[in-house]
Scaffold this motif. Structure first.
Motif, PDB file in Angstrom:
ATOM      1  N   UNK A  33       5.113  -4.223  -5.206  1.00 43.52           N
ATOM      2  CA  UNK A  33       5.840  -3.740  -6.705  1.00 43.52           C
ATOM      3  C   UNK A  33       4.979  -3.998  -7.794  1.00 43.52           C
ATOM      4  N   UNK A  34       4.142  -4.743  -7.884  1.00 47.79           N
ATOM      5  CA  UNK A  34       3.249  -4.796  -8.998  1.00 47.79           C
ATOM      6  C   UNK A  34       2.255  -3.704  -9.107  1.00 47.79           C
ATOM      7  N   UNK A  35       1.673  -3.489  -7.803  1.00 48.99           N
ATOM      8  CA  UNK A  35       0.811  -2.152  -7.788  1.00 48.99           C
ATOM      9  C   UNK A  35       1.550  -1.007  -8.204  1.00 48.99           C
TER      10      UNK A  35
ATOM     11  N   UNK B 234       4.291  -0.630 -10.073  1.00 49.54           N
ATOM     12  CA  UNK B 234       4.552  -0.874 -11.586  1.00 49.54           C
ATOM     13  C   UNK B 234       3.445  -0.579 -12.558  1.00 49.54           C
ATOM     14  N   UNK B 235       2.175  -0.966 -12.091  1.00 47.33           N
ATOM     15  CA  UNK B 235       1.067  -0.775 -12.823  1.00 47.33           C
ATOM     16  C   UNK B 235       0.286   0.545 -12.644  1.00 47.33           C
ATOM     17  N   UNK B 236       0.618   1.271 -11.847  1.00 49.06           N
ATOM     18  CA  UNK B 236      -0.185   2.663 -11.882  1.00 49.06           C
ATOM     19  C   UNK B 236      -0.160   3.445 -12.883  1.00 49.06           C
ATOM     20  N   UNK B 237      -1.458   3.906 -13.270  1.00 50.85           N
ATOM     21  CA  UNK B 237      -1.664   4.716 -14.171  1.00 50.85           C
ATOM     22  C   UNK B 237      -1.156   6.292 -13.864  1.00 50.85           C
ATOM     23  N   UNK B 238      -1.542   6.476 -12.404  1.00 47.54           N
ATOM     24  CA  UNK B 238      -1.144   7.795 -11.779  1.00 47.54           C
ATOM     25  C   UNK B 238      -0.321   7.103 -10.487  1.00 47.54           C
ATOM     26  N   UNK B 239       0.822   7.628 -10.471  1.00 44.83           N
ATOM     27  CA  UNK B 239       1.747   6.860  -9.349  1.00 44.83           C
ATOM     28  C   UNK B 239       1.147   7.562  -7.989  1.00 44.83           C
ATOM     29  N   UNK B 240       1.043   6.475  -7.038  1.00 44.12           N
ATOM     30  CA  UNK B 240       0.725   6.811  -5.610  1.00 44.12           C
ATOM     31  C   UNK B 240       1.954   7.631  -5.044  1.00 44.12           C
ATOM     32  N   UNK B 241       1.753   8.009  -3.854  1.00 48.48           N
ATOM     33  CA  UNK B 241       2.803   8.506  -2.798  1.00 48.48           C
ATOM     34  C   UNK B 241       3.147   7.398  -1.957  1.00 48.48           C
ATOM     35  N   UNK B 242       4.342   7.038  -1.711  1.00 52.98           N
ATOM     36  CA  UNK B 242       4.960   5.956  -1.032  1.00 52.98           C
ATOM     37  C   UNK B 242       5.402   6.295   0.424  1.00 52.98           C
TER      38      UNK B 242
ATOM     39  N   UNK C 100       5.722   5.281   5.016  1.00 55.03           N
ATOM     40  CA  UNK C 100       6.349   4.223   5.892  1.00 55.03           C
ATOM     41  C   UNK C 100       5.792   2.903   5.610  1.00 55.03           C
ATOM     42  N   UNK C 101       6.916   1.930   5.332  1.00 59.50           N
ATOM     43  CA  UNK C 101       6.172   0.343   5.265  1.00 59.50           C
ATOM     44  C   UNK C 101       5.832   0.236   3.897  1.00 59.50           C
ATOM     45  N   UNK C 102       5.891   0.969   2.930  1.00 59.01           N
ATOM     46  CA  UNK C 102       5.440   0.986   1.589  1.00 59.01           C
ATOM     47  C   UNK C 102       3.795   1.183   1.659  1.00 59.01           C
ATOM     48  N   UNK C 103       3.328   1.977   2.394  1.00 57.48           N
ATOM     49  CA  UNK C 103       2.124   2.522   2.651  1.00 57.48           C
ATOM     50  C   UNK C 103       1.830   3.360   0.951  1.00 57.48           C
ATOM     51  N   UNK C 104       0.686   3.048   0.772  1.00 57.67           N
ATOM     52  CA  UNK C 104       0.414   3.855  -0.637  1.00 57.67           C
ATOM     53  C   UNK C 104      -0.527   4.986  -0.331  1.00 57.67           C
ATOM     54  N   UNK C 105      -0.593   6.028  -0.893  1.00 62.75           N
ATOM     55  CA  UNK C 105      -1.579   7.133  -0.793  1.00 62.75           C
ATOM     56  C   UNK C 105      -1.838   7.607  -2.294  1.00 62.75           C
TER      57      UNK C 105
ATOM     58  N   UNK D 261     -11.740   1.706 -13.250  1.00 61.22           N
ATOM     59  CA  UNK D 261     -10.728   2.678 -12.970  1.00 61.22           C
ATOM     60  C   UNK D 261     -10.530   2.525 -11.311  1.00 61.22           C
ATOM     61  N   UNK D 262      -9.478   2.427 -10.760  1.00 59.43           N
ATOM     62  CA  UNK D 262      -9.437   2.225  -9.395  1.00 59.43           C
ATOM     63  C   UNK D 262      -8.551   3.389  -8.720  1.00 59.43           C
ATOM     64  N   UNK D 263      -8.823   4.217  -7.632  1.00 62.65           N
ATOM     65  CA  UNK D 263      -8.089   5.270  -7.130  1.00 62.65           C
ATOM     66  C   UNK D 263      -7.703   4.758  -5.719  1.00 62.65           C
ATOM     67  N   UNK D 264      -8.007   3.744  -5.000  1.00 55.32           N
ATOM     68  CA  UNK D 264      -7.502   3.243  -3.668  1.00 55.32           C
ATOM     69  C   UNK D 264      -6.721   1.918  -4.016  1.00 55.32           C
TER      70      UNK D 264
END
Length: 223
Positions: free
Chosen positions: A78-80, A82-90, A92-97, A109-112
């Motif tokens: 949830x924190x990750x 909320x704080x995304x500058x550019x939103x990731x794709x969510x 299954x299992x709340x995996x983020x891409x 700047x983190x992109x992973x």
């Protein structure tokens, strides 16, 4: 991204404000849900000073990360998100891409998302030292997963979080451009949860705050 004071104010806009005067003693008549308005210097002065004691501390005594709203994403995710500058794709299992983040501790700047840690601004061990040892397990769980206060948790690089570890403001600080925000957030969290500071910590907070804007902050007390 790291929420501004306005976000915290908006979250508690319906609550009554209690003004705390300069050079105040520790906040009296605390009650969960009470909201106080106080400057940074006043807040530091209001924190009770006491020696720290880590006797009995175990990280597992603070249950985290939970999925309080049962949406499949735990507190860390949830924190990750909320704080995304550019939103990731969510997925299954709340995996983020994809997505991107700004790590305020070191300016990277983190992109992973896998490179991110979610840090307790006031570490769990520090909270234990400062009063949480006397809390109930449920209170410690609430502290460890505090999504109601935008200043309590922050997504940063794993490297910077490991450098910080469980150090307080007298032993570790983020890069200079983030230090005023960091000590304000630290003070807000300690005030919100009724935690103490030790003498070295108080000295460091006063020294650092002298170089920061002494602006009003609004804190909703959690206990």
């Amino acid at each position: 991204m790291r929420s501004a004071l306005a976000a915290a104010v908006a979250a508690v806009a319906s609550a009554a404000l209690v003004a705390v005067p300069a050079h105040a003693a520790p906040v009296q008549h605390r009650a969960a849900g009470q909201t106080i308005s106080i400057t940074l210097q006043e807040a530091i002065d209001s924190l009770p000073v006491a020696d720290e004691d880590r006797t009995g501390y175990e990280r597992t005594k603070f249950r985290h990360w939970i999925d309080a709203d049962r949406d499949g994403c735990n507190t860390r995710k949830e924190v990750i998100l909320e704080e995304a500058v550019e939103a990731p794709e969510i997925g299954p299992g709340c995996s983020l891409t994809g997505g991107s983040w700004y790590s305020a501790y070191d300016g990277e700047i983190v992109t992973d998302a896998a490179r991110l840690d979610v840090d307790h601004v006031v570490p769990l061990a520090e909270a234990w030292d400062s009063g949480a040892s006397a809390w109930t397990p449920l209170e410690r769980q609430r502290y460890a997963n505090d999504l109601d206060e935008p200043r309590a948790l922050i997504a940063v690089t794993g490297r910077s979080n490991r450098q910080k570890a469980d150090k307080d403001v007298s032993d570790w600080l983020p890069m200079p451009s983030d230090q005023c925000t960091y000590i304000t957030d630290w003070t807000v969290v300690k005030t919100r949860w009724g935690l103490t500071i030790d003498q070295r910590e108080q000295d460091a907070l006063h020294r650092l705050a002298a170089g920061c804007a002494n602006e009003p902050i609004t804190v909703e007390l959690a206990r």
